[in-house]
Every structure is written in C-alpha cells, then in structure tokens.
Enzyme design. Structure first.
Site, PDB file in Angstrom:
ATOM      1  N   HIS A  50       0.850  -1.188   0.000  1.00  0.00           N
ATOM      2  CA  HIS A  50       0.000   0.000   0.000  1.00  0.00           C
ATOM      3  C   HIS A  50       0.889   1.242   0.000  1.00  0.00           C
ATOM      4  CE1 HIS A  50      -3.889  -1.959   1.788  1.00  0.00           C
ATOM      5  NE2 HIS A  50      -3.453  -2.569   0.708  1.00  0.00           N
ATOM      6  N   GLU A  52       1.194   3.796   2.054  1.00  0.00           N
ATOM      7  CA  GLU A  52       1.850   4.106   3.316  1.00  0.00           C
ATOM      8  C   GLU A  52       3.030   3.166   3.567  1.00  0.00           C
ATOM      9  OE1 GLU A  52      -2.624   4.927   3.788  1.00  0.00           O
ATOM     10  OE2 GLU A  52      -1.364   3.417   2.834  1.00  0.00           O
ATOM     11  N   SER A  77      -7.781   7.329   3.687  1.00  0.00           N
ATOM     12  CA  SER A  77      -7.785   6.822   5.061  1.00  0.00           C
ATOM     13  C   SER A  77      -7.038   5.488   5.146  1.00  0.00           C
ATOM     14  CB  SER A  77      -9.247   6.651   5.496  1.00  0.00           C
ATOM     15  OG  SER A  77      -9.334   6.267   6.835  1.00  0.00           O
ATOM     16  N   CYS A  79      -5.762   1.788   5.990  1.00  0.00           N
ATOM     17  CA  CYS A  79      -6.373   0.506   6.337  1.00  0.00           C
ATOM     18  C   CYS A  79      -5.774  -0.028   7.642  1.00  0.00           C
ATOM     19  CB  CYS A  79      -6.135  -0.494   5.207  1.00  0.00           C
ATOM     20  SG  CYS A  79      -4.418  -1.070   5.125  1.00  0.00           S
ATOM     21  N   CYS A  82      -1.842  -0.651   7.389  1.00  0.00           N
ATOM     22  CA  CYS A  82      -1.055   0.578   7.411  1.00  0.00           C
ATOM     23  C   CYS A  82      -1.174   1.277   8.760  1.00  0.00           C
ATOM     24  CB  CYS A  82      -1.481   1.490   6.269  1.00  0.00           C
ATOM     25  SG  CYS A  82      -1.150   0.743   4.649  1.00  0.00           S
TER      26      CYS A  82
END
Length: 145
Positions: A50, A52, A77, A79, A82
């Site tokens: 992801h 992040e 936002s 998950c 992350c």
C-alpha cells in the site's frame, strides 16, 4: 494546498499512470519529505504494498526518534495494515486526504494516541471517485472485498 499533501497526490497520480491504484503517501520529518510512496499492489503483484507501506519502505531504516517526530500524509484513510505500521513505529500524526471512498482505522489510531486529521481534499476525492467508477474490480480487491 499543503505542499506535503500535494506530494502525496503526485504519488497517487504516478501510481495510476503505472496502471495501479491511485493512493499516495509521504513521510515528513522536520519539514522534509523523507519517504515517498504509492500503492504498488498491481505493479509488483504484492498483497501488502500500500502507499503508506511504500513510503515507509522508501524512507529506509530510521531511528525510532525520527518516526516519533514525523507526520504521515496519505491521500486515503489508512487501512488496518497501514494503521498497524503507524502505531508500531510511533508516528504521532496522520493527515488524510479523504475518507469518503473508504474509512480505515481512524478511530483505532486515535484510540492509540495518534492525531488524525481528515481534510476531504477535492482532488483526492475526485481521483478515487473516477478510479472506483472505472475499475471497481481493482478497488474491491484492494480493500479485500
């Protein structure tokens, strides 16, 4: 617009131009970007890459003090995965571009002492809206549906 959120949006656009999911992130320490990343799940065939996680990976191995004084910017936002990394490394502040497309673990982060600010940036919202309409199968895969 905040220069760091703008950098995260640039990462999201880069990810989309590579055929991936348009989510971007930057890690900021003392006013400098020390890690940049975007969702590379499609590009790398990865279940965990992801935006992040990519930004943290690209920041490299850092002293704990650096994480504790950093802010993570992300276009969407975060998950559960992350968010776990944010808490694990003690990142105290997260700026979220938007959470209309997906509400991650914002409340859990707050319960762990992380300051979470959602700005509902119009560019972040538009990027995700367009992507979700054109590629629902990729989007559903990314959020585990």
């Amino acid at each position: 617009m905040d220069q760091f959120l703008k950098a995260a949006i640039e990462e999201a656009k880069q990810g989309r131009s590579e055929g991936g999911i348009p989510i971007g992130s930057v890690l900021v320490y003392r006013g400098e970007i020390i890690g940049r990343g975007h969702n590379r799940r499609v590009q790398k065939g990865s279940p965990t890459l992801h935006a992040e996680m990519d930004a943290l990976e690209n920041a490299g191995r850092l002293p704990a003090k650096t994480y504790r004084e950093s802010t993570l910017y992300t276009t969407l936002s975060p998950c559960a995965m992350c968010s776990g990394a944010i808490v694990l490394y003690g990142i105290p502040r997260v700026i979220v571009g938007e959470n209309r497309s997906f509400v991650g673990e914002e409340e859990w982060l707050r319960s762990r002492g992380v300051a979470v600010e959602v700005v509902q940036d119009k560019d972040c919202v538009a990027i995700m809206k367009e992507f979700m309409e054109k590629h629902p199968e990729l989007w559903n895969e990314d959020i585990g549906e």
